[in-house]
Scaffold this motif. Structure first.
Motif, PDB file in Angstrom:
ATOM      1  N   GLU A  87      72.755  60.010  53.034  1.00  0.00           N
ATOM      2  CA  GLU A  87      72.522  58.740  53.214  1.00  0.00           C
ATOM      3  C   GLU A  87      72.139  57.523  53.140  1.00  0.00           C
ATOM      4  OE1 GLU A  87      71.725  58.597  57.609  1.00  0.00           O
ATOM      5  OE2 GLU A  87      73.553  59.510  58.400  1.00  0.00           O
ATOM      6  N   THR A  88      70.801  57.519  52.961  1.00  0.00           N
ATOM      7  CA  THR A  88      70.346  56.419  52.152  1.00  0.00           C
ATOM      8  C   THR A  88      68.835  56.944  52.069  1.00  0.00           C
ATOM      9  OG1 THR A  88      68.413  55.328  54.040  1.00  0.00           O
ATOM     10  CG2 THR A  88      70.003  54.687  53.737  1.00  0.00           C
ATOM     11  N   LEU A  89      68.899  58.661  51.568  1.00  0.00           N
ATOM     12  CA  LEU A  89      67.778  58.760  50.927  1.00  0.00           C
ATOM     13  C   LEU A  89      67.458  59.168  49.160  1.00  0.00           C
ATOM     14  CD1 LEU A  89      65.742  61.437  51.665  1.00  0.00           C
ATOM     15  CD2 LEU A  89      67.150  62.871  51.364  1.00  0.00           C
ATOM     16  N   GLY A  90      68.678  57.958  48.904  1.00  0.00           N
ATOM     17  CA  GLY A  90      67.969  57.930  47.484  1.00  0.00           C
ATOM     18  C   GLY A  90      67.901  57.029  47.683  1.00  0.00           C
ATOM     19  N   SER A  91      67.848  55.857  48.211  1.00  0.00           N
ATOM     20  CA  SER A  91      66.881  54.420  48.172  1.00  0.00           C
ATOM     21  C   SER A  91      65.446  54.776  48.132  1.00  0.00           C
ATOM     22  CB  SER A  91      67.530  53.647  48.964  1.00  0.00           C
ATOM     23  OG  SER A  91      67.133  52.713  48.993  1.00  0.00           O
ATOM     24  N   ASP A  92      65.781  55.639  49.589  1.00  0.00           N
ATOM     25  CA  ASP A  92      63.977  55.860  50.143  1.00  0.00           C
ATOM     26  C   ASP A  92      63.139  56.508  49.033  1.00  0.00           C
ATOM     27  OD1 ASP A  92      64.922  54.634  52.844  1.00  0.00           O
ATOM     28  OD2 ASP A  92      65.137  57.171  53.067  1.00  0.00           O
ATOM     29  N   CYS A  93      63.593  58.085  47.999  1.00  0.00           N
ATOM     30  CA  CYS A  93      62.847  58.246  47.625  1.00  0.00           C
ATOM     31  C   CYS A  93      62.440  57.404  46.502  1.00  0.00           C
ATOM     32  CB  CYS A  93      63.773  59.536  46.550  1.00  0.00           C
ATOM     33  SG  CYS A  93      64.184  61.007  47.737  1.00  0.00           S
ATOM     34  N   TYR A  94      63.605  56.498  45.811  1.00  0.00           N
ATOM     35  CA  TYR A  94      63.476  55.376  44.949  1.00  0.00           C
ATOM     36  C   TYR A  94      62.233  54.495  45.081  1.00  0.00           C
ATOM     37  CZ  TYR A  94      62.933  51.352  41.305  1.00  0.00           C
ATOM     38  OH  TYR A  94      61.944  50.476  40.705  1.00  0.00           O
ATOM     39  N   THR A 103      67.296  53.430  41.581  1.00  0.00           N
ATOM     40  CA  THR A 103      67.789  54.187  43.165  1.00  0.00           C
ATOM     41  C   THR A 103      68.925  55.049  43.184  1.00  0.00           C
ATOM     42  OG1 THR A 103      66.999  52.253  44.094  1.00  0.00           O
ATOM     43  CG2 THR A 103      69.023  53.349  45.155  1.00  0.00           C
ATOM     44  N   LEU A 104      69.587  54.298  41.459  1.00  0.00           N
ATOM     45  CA  LEU A 104      71.759  55.686  41.710  1.00  0.00           C
ATOM     46  C   LEU A 104      70.748  56.600  40.646  1.00  0.00           C
ATOM     47  CD1 LEU A 104      74.737  55.186  41.330  1.00  0.00           C
ATOM     48  CD2 LEU A 104      74.019  54.294  38.828  1.00  0.00           C
ATOM     49  N   HIS A 105      69.805  57.175  39.642  1.00  0.00           N
ATOM     50  CA  HIS A 105      69.210  57.801  39.326  1.00  0.00           C
ATOM     51  C   HIS A 105      69.209  59.158  40.329  1.00  0.00           C
ATOM     52  CE1 HIS A 105      68.761  55.616  35.413  1.00  0.00           C
ATOM     53  NE2 HIS A 105      67.526  55.847  35.463  1.00  0.00           N
ATOM     54  N   TRP A 106      67.490  58.299  41.644  1.00  0.00           N
ATOM     55  CA  TRP A 106      67.667  58.754  42.167  1.00  0.00           C
ATOM     56  C   TRP A 106      68.991  59.436  43.335  1.00  0.00           C
ATOM     57  CZ3 TRP A 106      63.929  62.076  43.202  1.00  0.00           C
ATOM     58  CH2 TRP A 106      62.571  61.975  42.321  1.00  0.00           C
ATOM     59  N   GLU A 107      70.071  58.784  43.723  1.00  0.00           N
ATOM     60  CA  GLU A 107      71.572  59.164  44.733  1.00  0.00           C
ATOM     61  C   GLU A 107      71.922  60.211  43.362  1.00  0.00           C
ATOM     62  OE1 GLU A 107      73.044  55.757  44.933  1.00  0.00           O
ATOM     63  OE2 GLU A 107      72.037  55.004  46.345  1.00  0.00           O
TER      64      GLU A 107
END
Length: 242
Positions: free
Chosen positions: A92-99, A75-79
């Motif tokens: 916002e939560t897009l990194g988590s959503d992407c993962y 998730t951190l990779h995406w963020e």
């Protein structure tokens, strides 16, 4: 000698029995659609974000001792990929959503074809079968579970659960011990010259079979005994060995 002296076959998982690369492409497409709809980004920015994530994924060295779950790390990779491309633009939560979308989309596609299942079922009537896969323990166990491939093997060994992974000889010795066979009793089948073929050669198996995927290049320093374009060609190779 029965089965030409071959008693066991060791299989790799990713891109040997399941199309992990193909599933990854589809998963990235899903994330790209999410980024476009969420942020109205241009194609170049979306491509940059996805490529940044892939670079971080390929360079990933997971250490369970850090205490961070693999899901949190990815998730951190995406963020980080979003931040590096978009700057301080709030996501916002897009990194988590992407993962979550990337992972779920990929896992859904990691299935063994009916033909591969039939192959393994038939081979298991003649040989002991062991699945040997490199990678972080949780990630690989999830792949084994969703593909239901564990049901076709006598043993499953995940490199991330061991002290060393392919191509180290120690993990192959563990496999031989678990199957109750010698190195010369075994055939190693996999798509990677660096890990599967080189590991099998170093461990002294009877033969190595390289599943040469589209676009893969040969290496003068690592020579498999046999090369096929699809794991379904294995019965022909076994016949040649015998």
């Amino acid at each position: 000698m029965e089965n030409g002296g071959i008693k066991a076959i060791i299989f790799d998982l990713d891109n040997t029995l399941i199309d992990t690369s193909g599933a990854g492409v589809v998963a990235m497409q899903k994330v790209s659609e999410l980024l476009k709809s969420s942020l109205n980004l241009d194609d170049a920015s979306i491509k940059t974000i996805c490529n940044q994530f892939k670079q971080k994924l390929y360079a990933e060295v997971y250490d369970a001792a850090t205490g961070k779950p693999i899901d949190e790390i990815r998730t951190l990779h995406w963020e980080e990929s979003l931040r590096e491309t978009l700057g301080d633009r709030p996501v916002e939560t897009l990194g988590s959503d992407c993962y979550k979308l990337w992972k779920s989309s990929r896992l859904r596609l990691l299935t063994m074809s009916p033909e591969v299942r039939a192959l393994l079922k038939d081979l298991r009537t003649k040989y002991k079968l062991l699945l040997l896969t490199n990678g972080e323990a949780q990630t690989q166990r999830e792949k084994v579970e969703v593909s239901d491939c564990g049901a076709y093997f006598d043993e499953v060994v995940v490199g991330g659960e061991q002290d060393e992974q392919k191509p180290c000889a120690s993990v192959f010795r563990l496999c031989f011990e678990m199957l109750g066979v010698e190195a010369q009793d075994c055939v190693m089948v996999g798509d990677s010259l660096d890990t599967d073929v080189q590991g099998g050669l170093k461990a002294g198996v009877r033969a190595t079979v390289w599943v040469k995927c589209s676009g893969a290049t040969e290496c003068d320093a690592i020579k498999p005994h046999y090369t096929v374009s699809n794991v379904l060609e294995l019965p022909r190779v076994l016949t040649e060995m015998n």
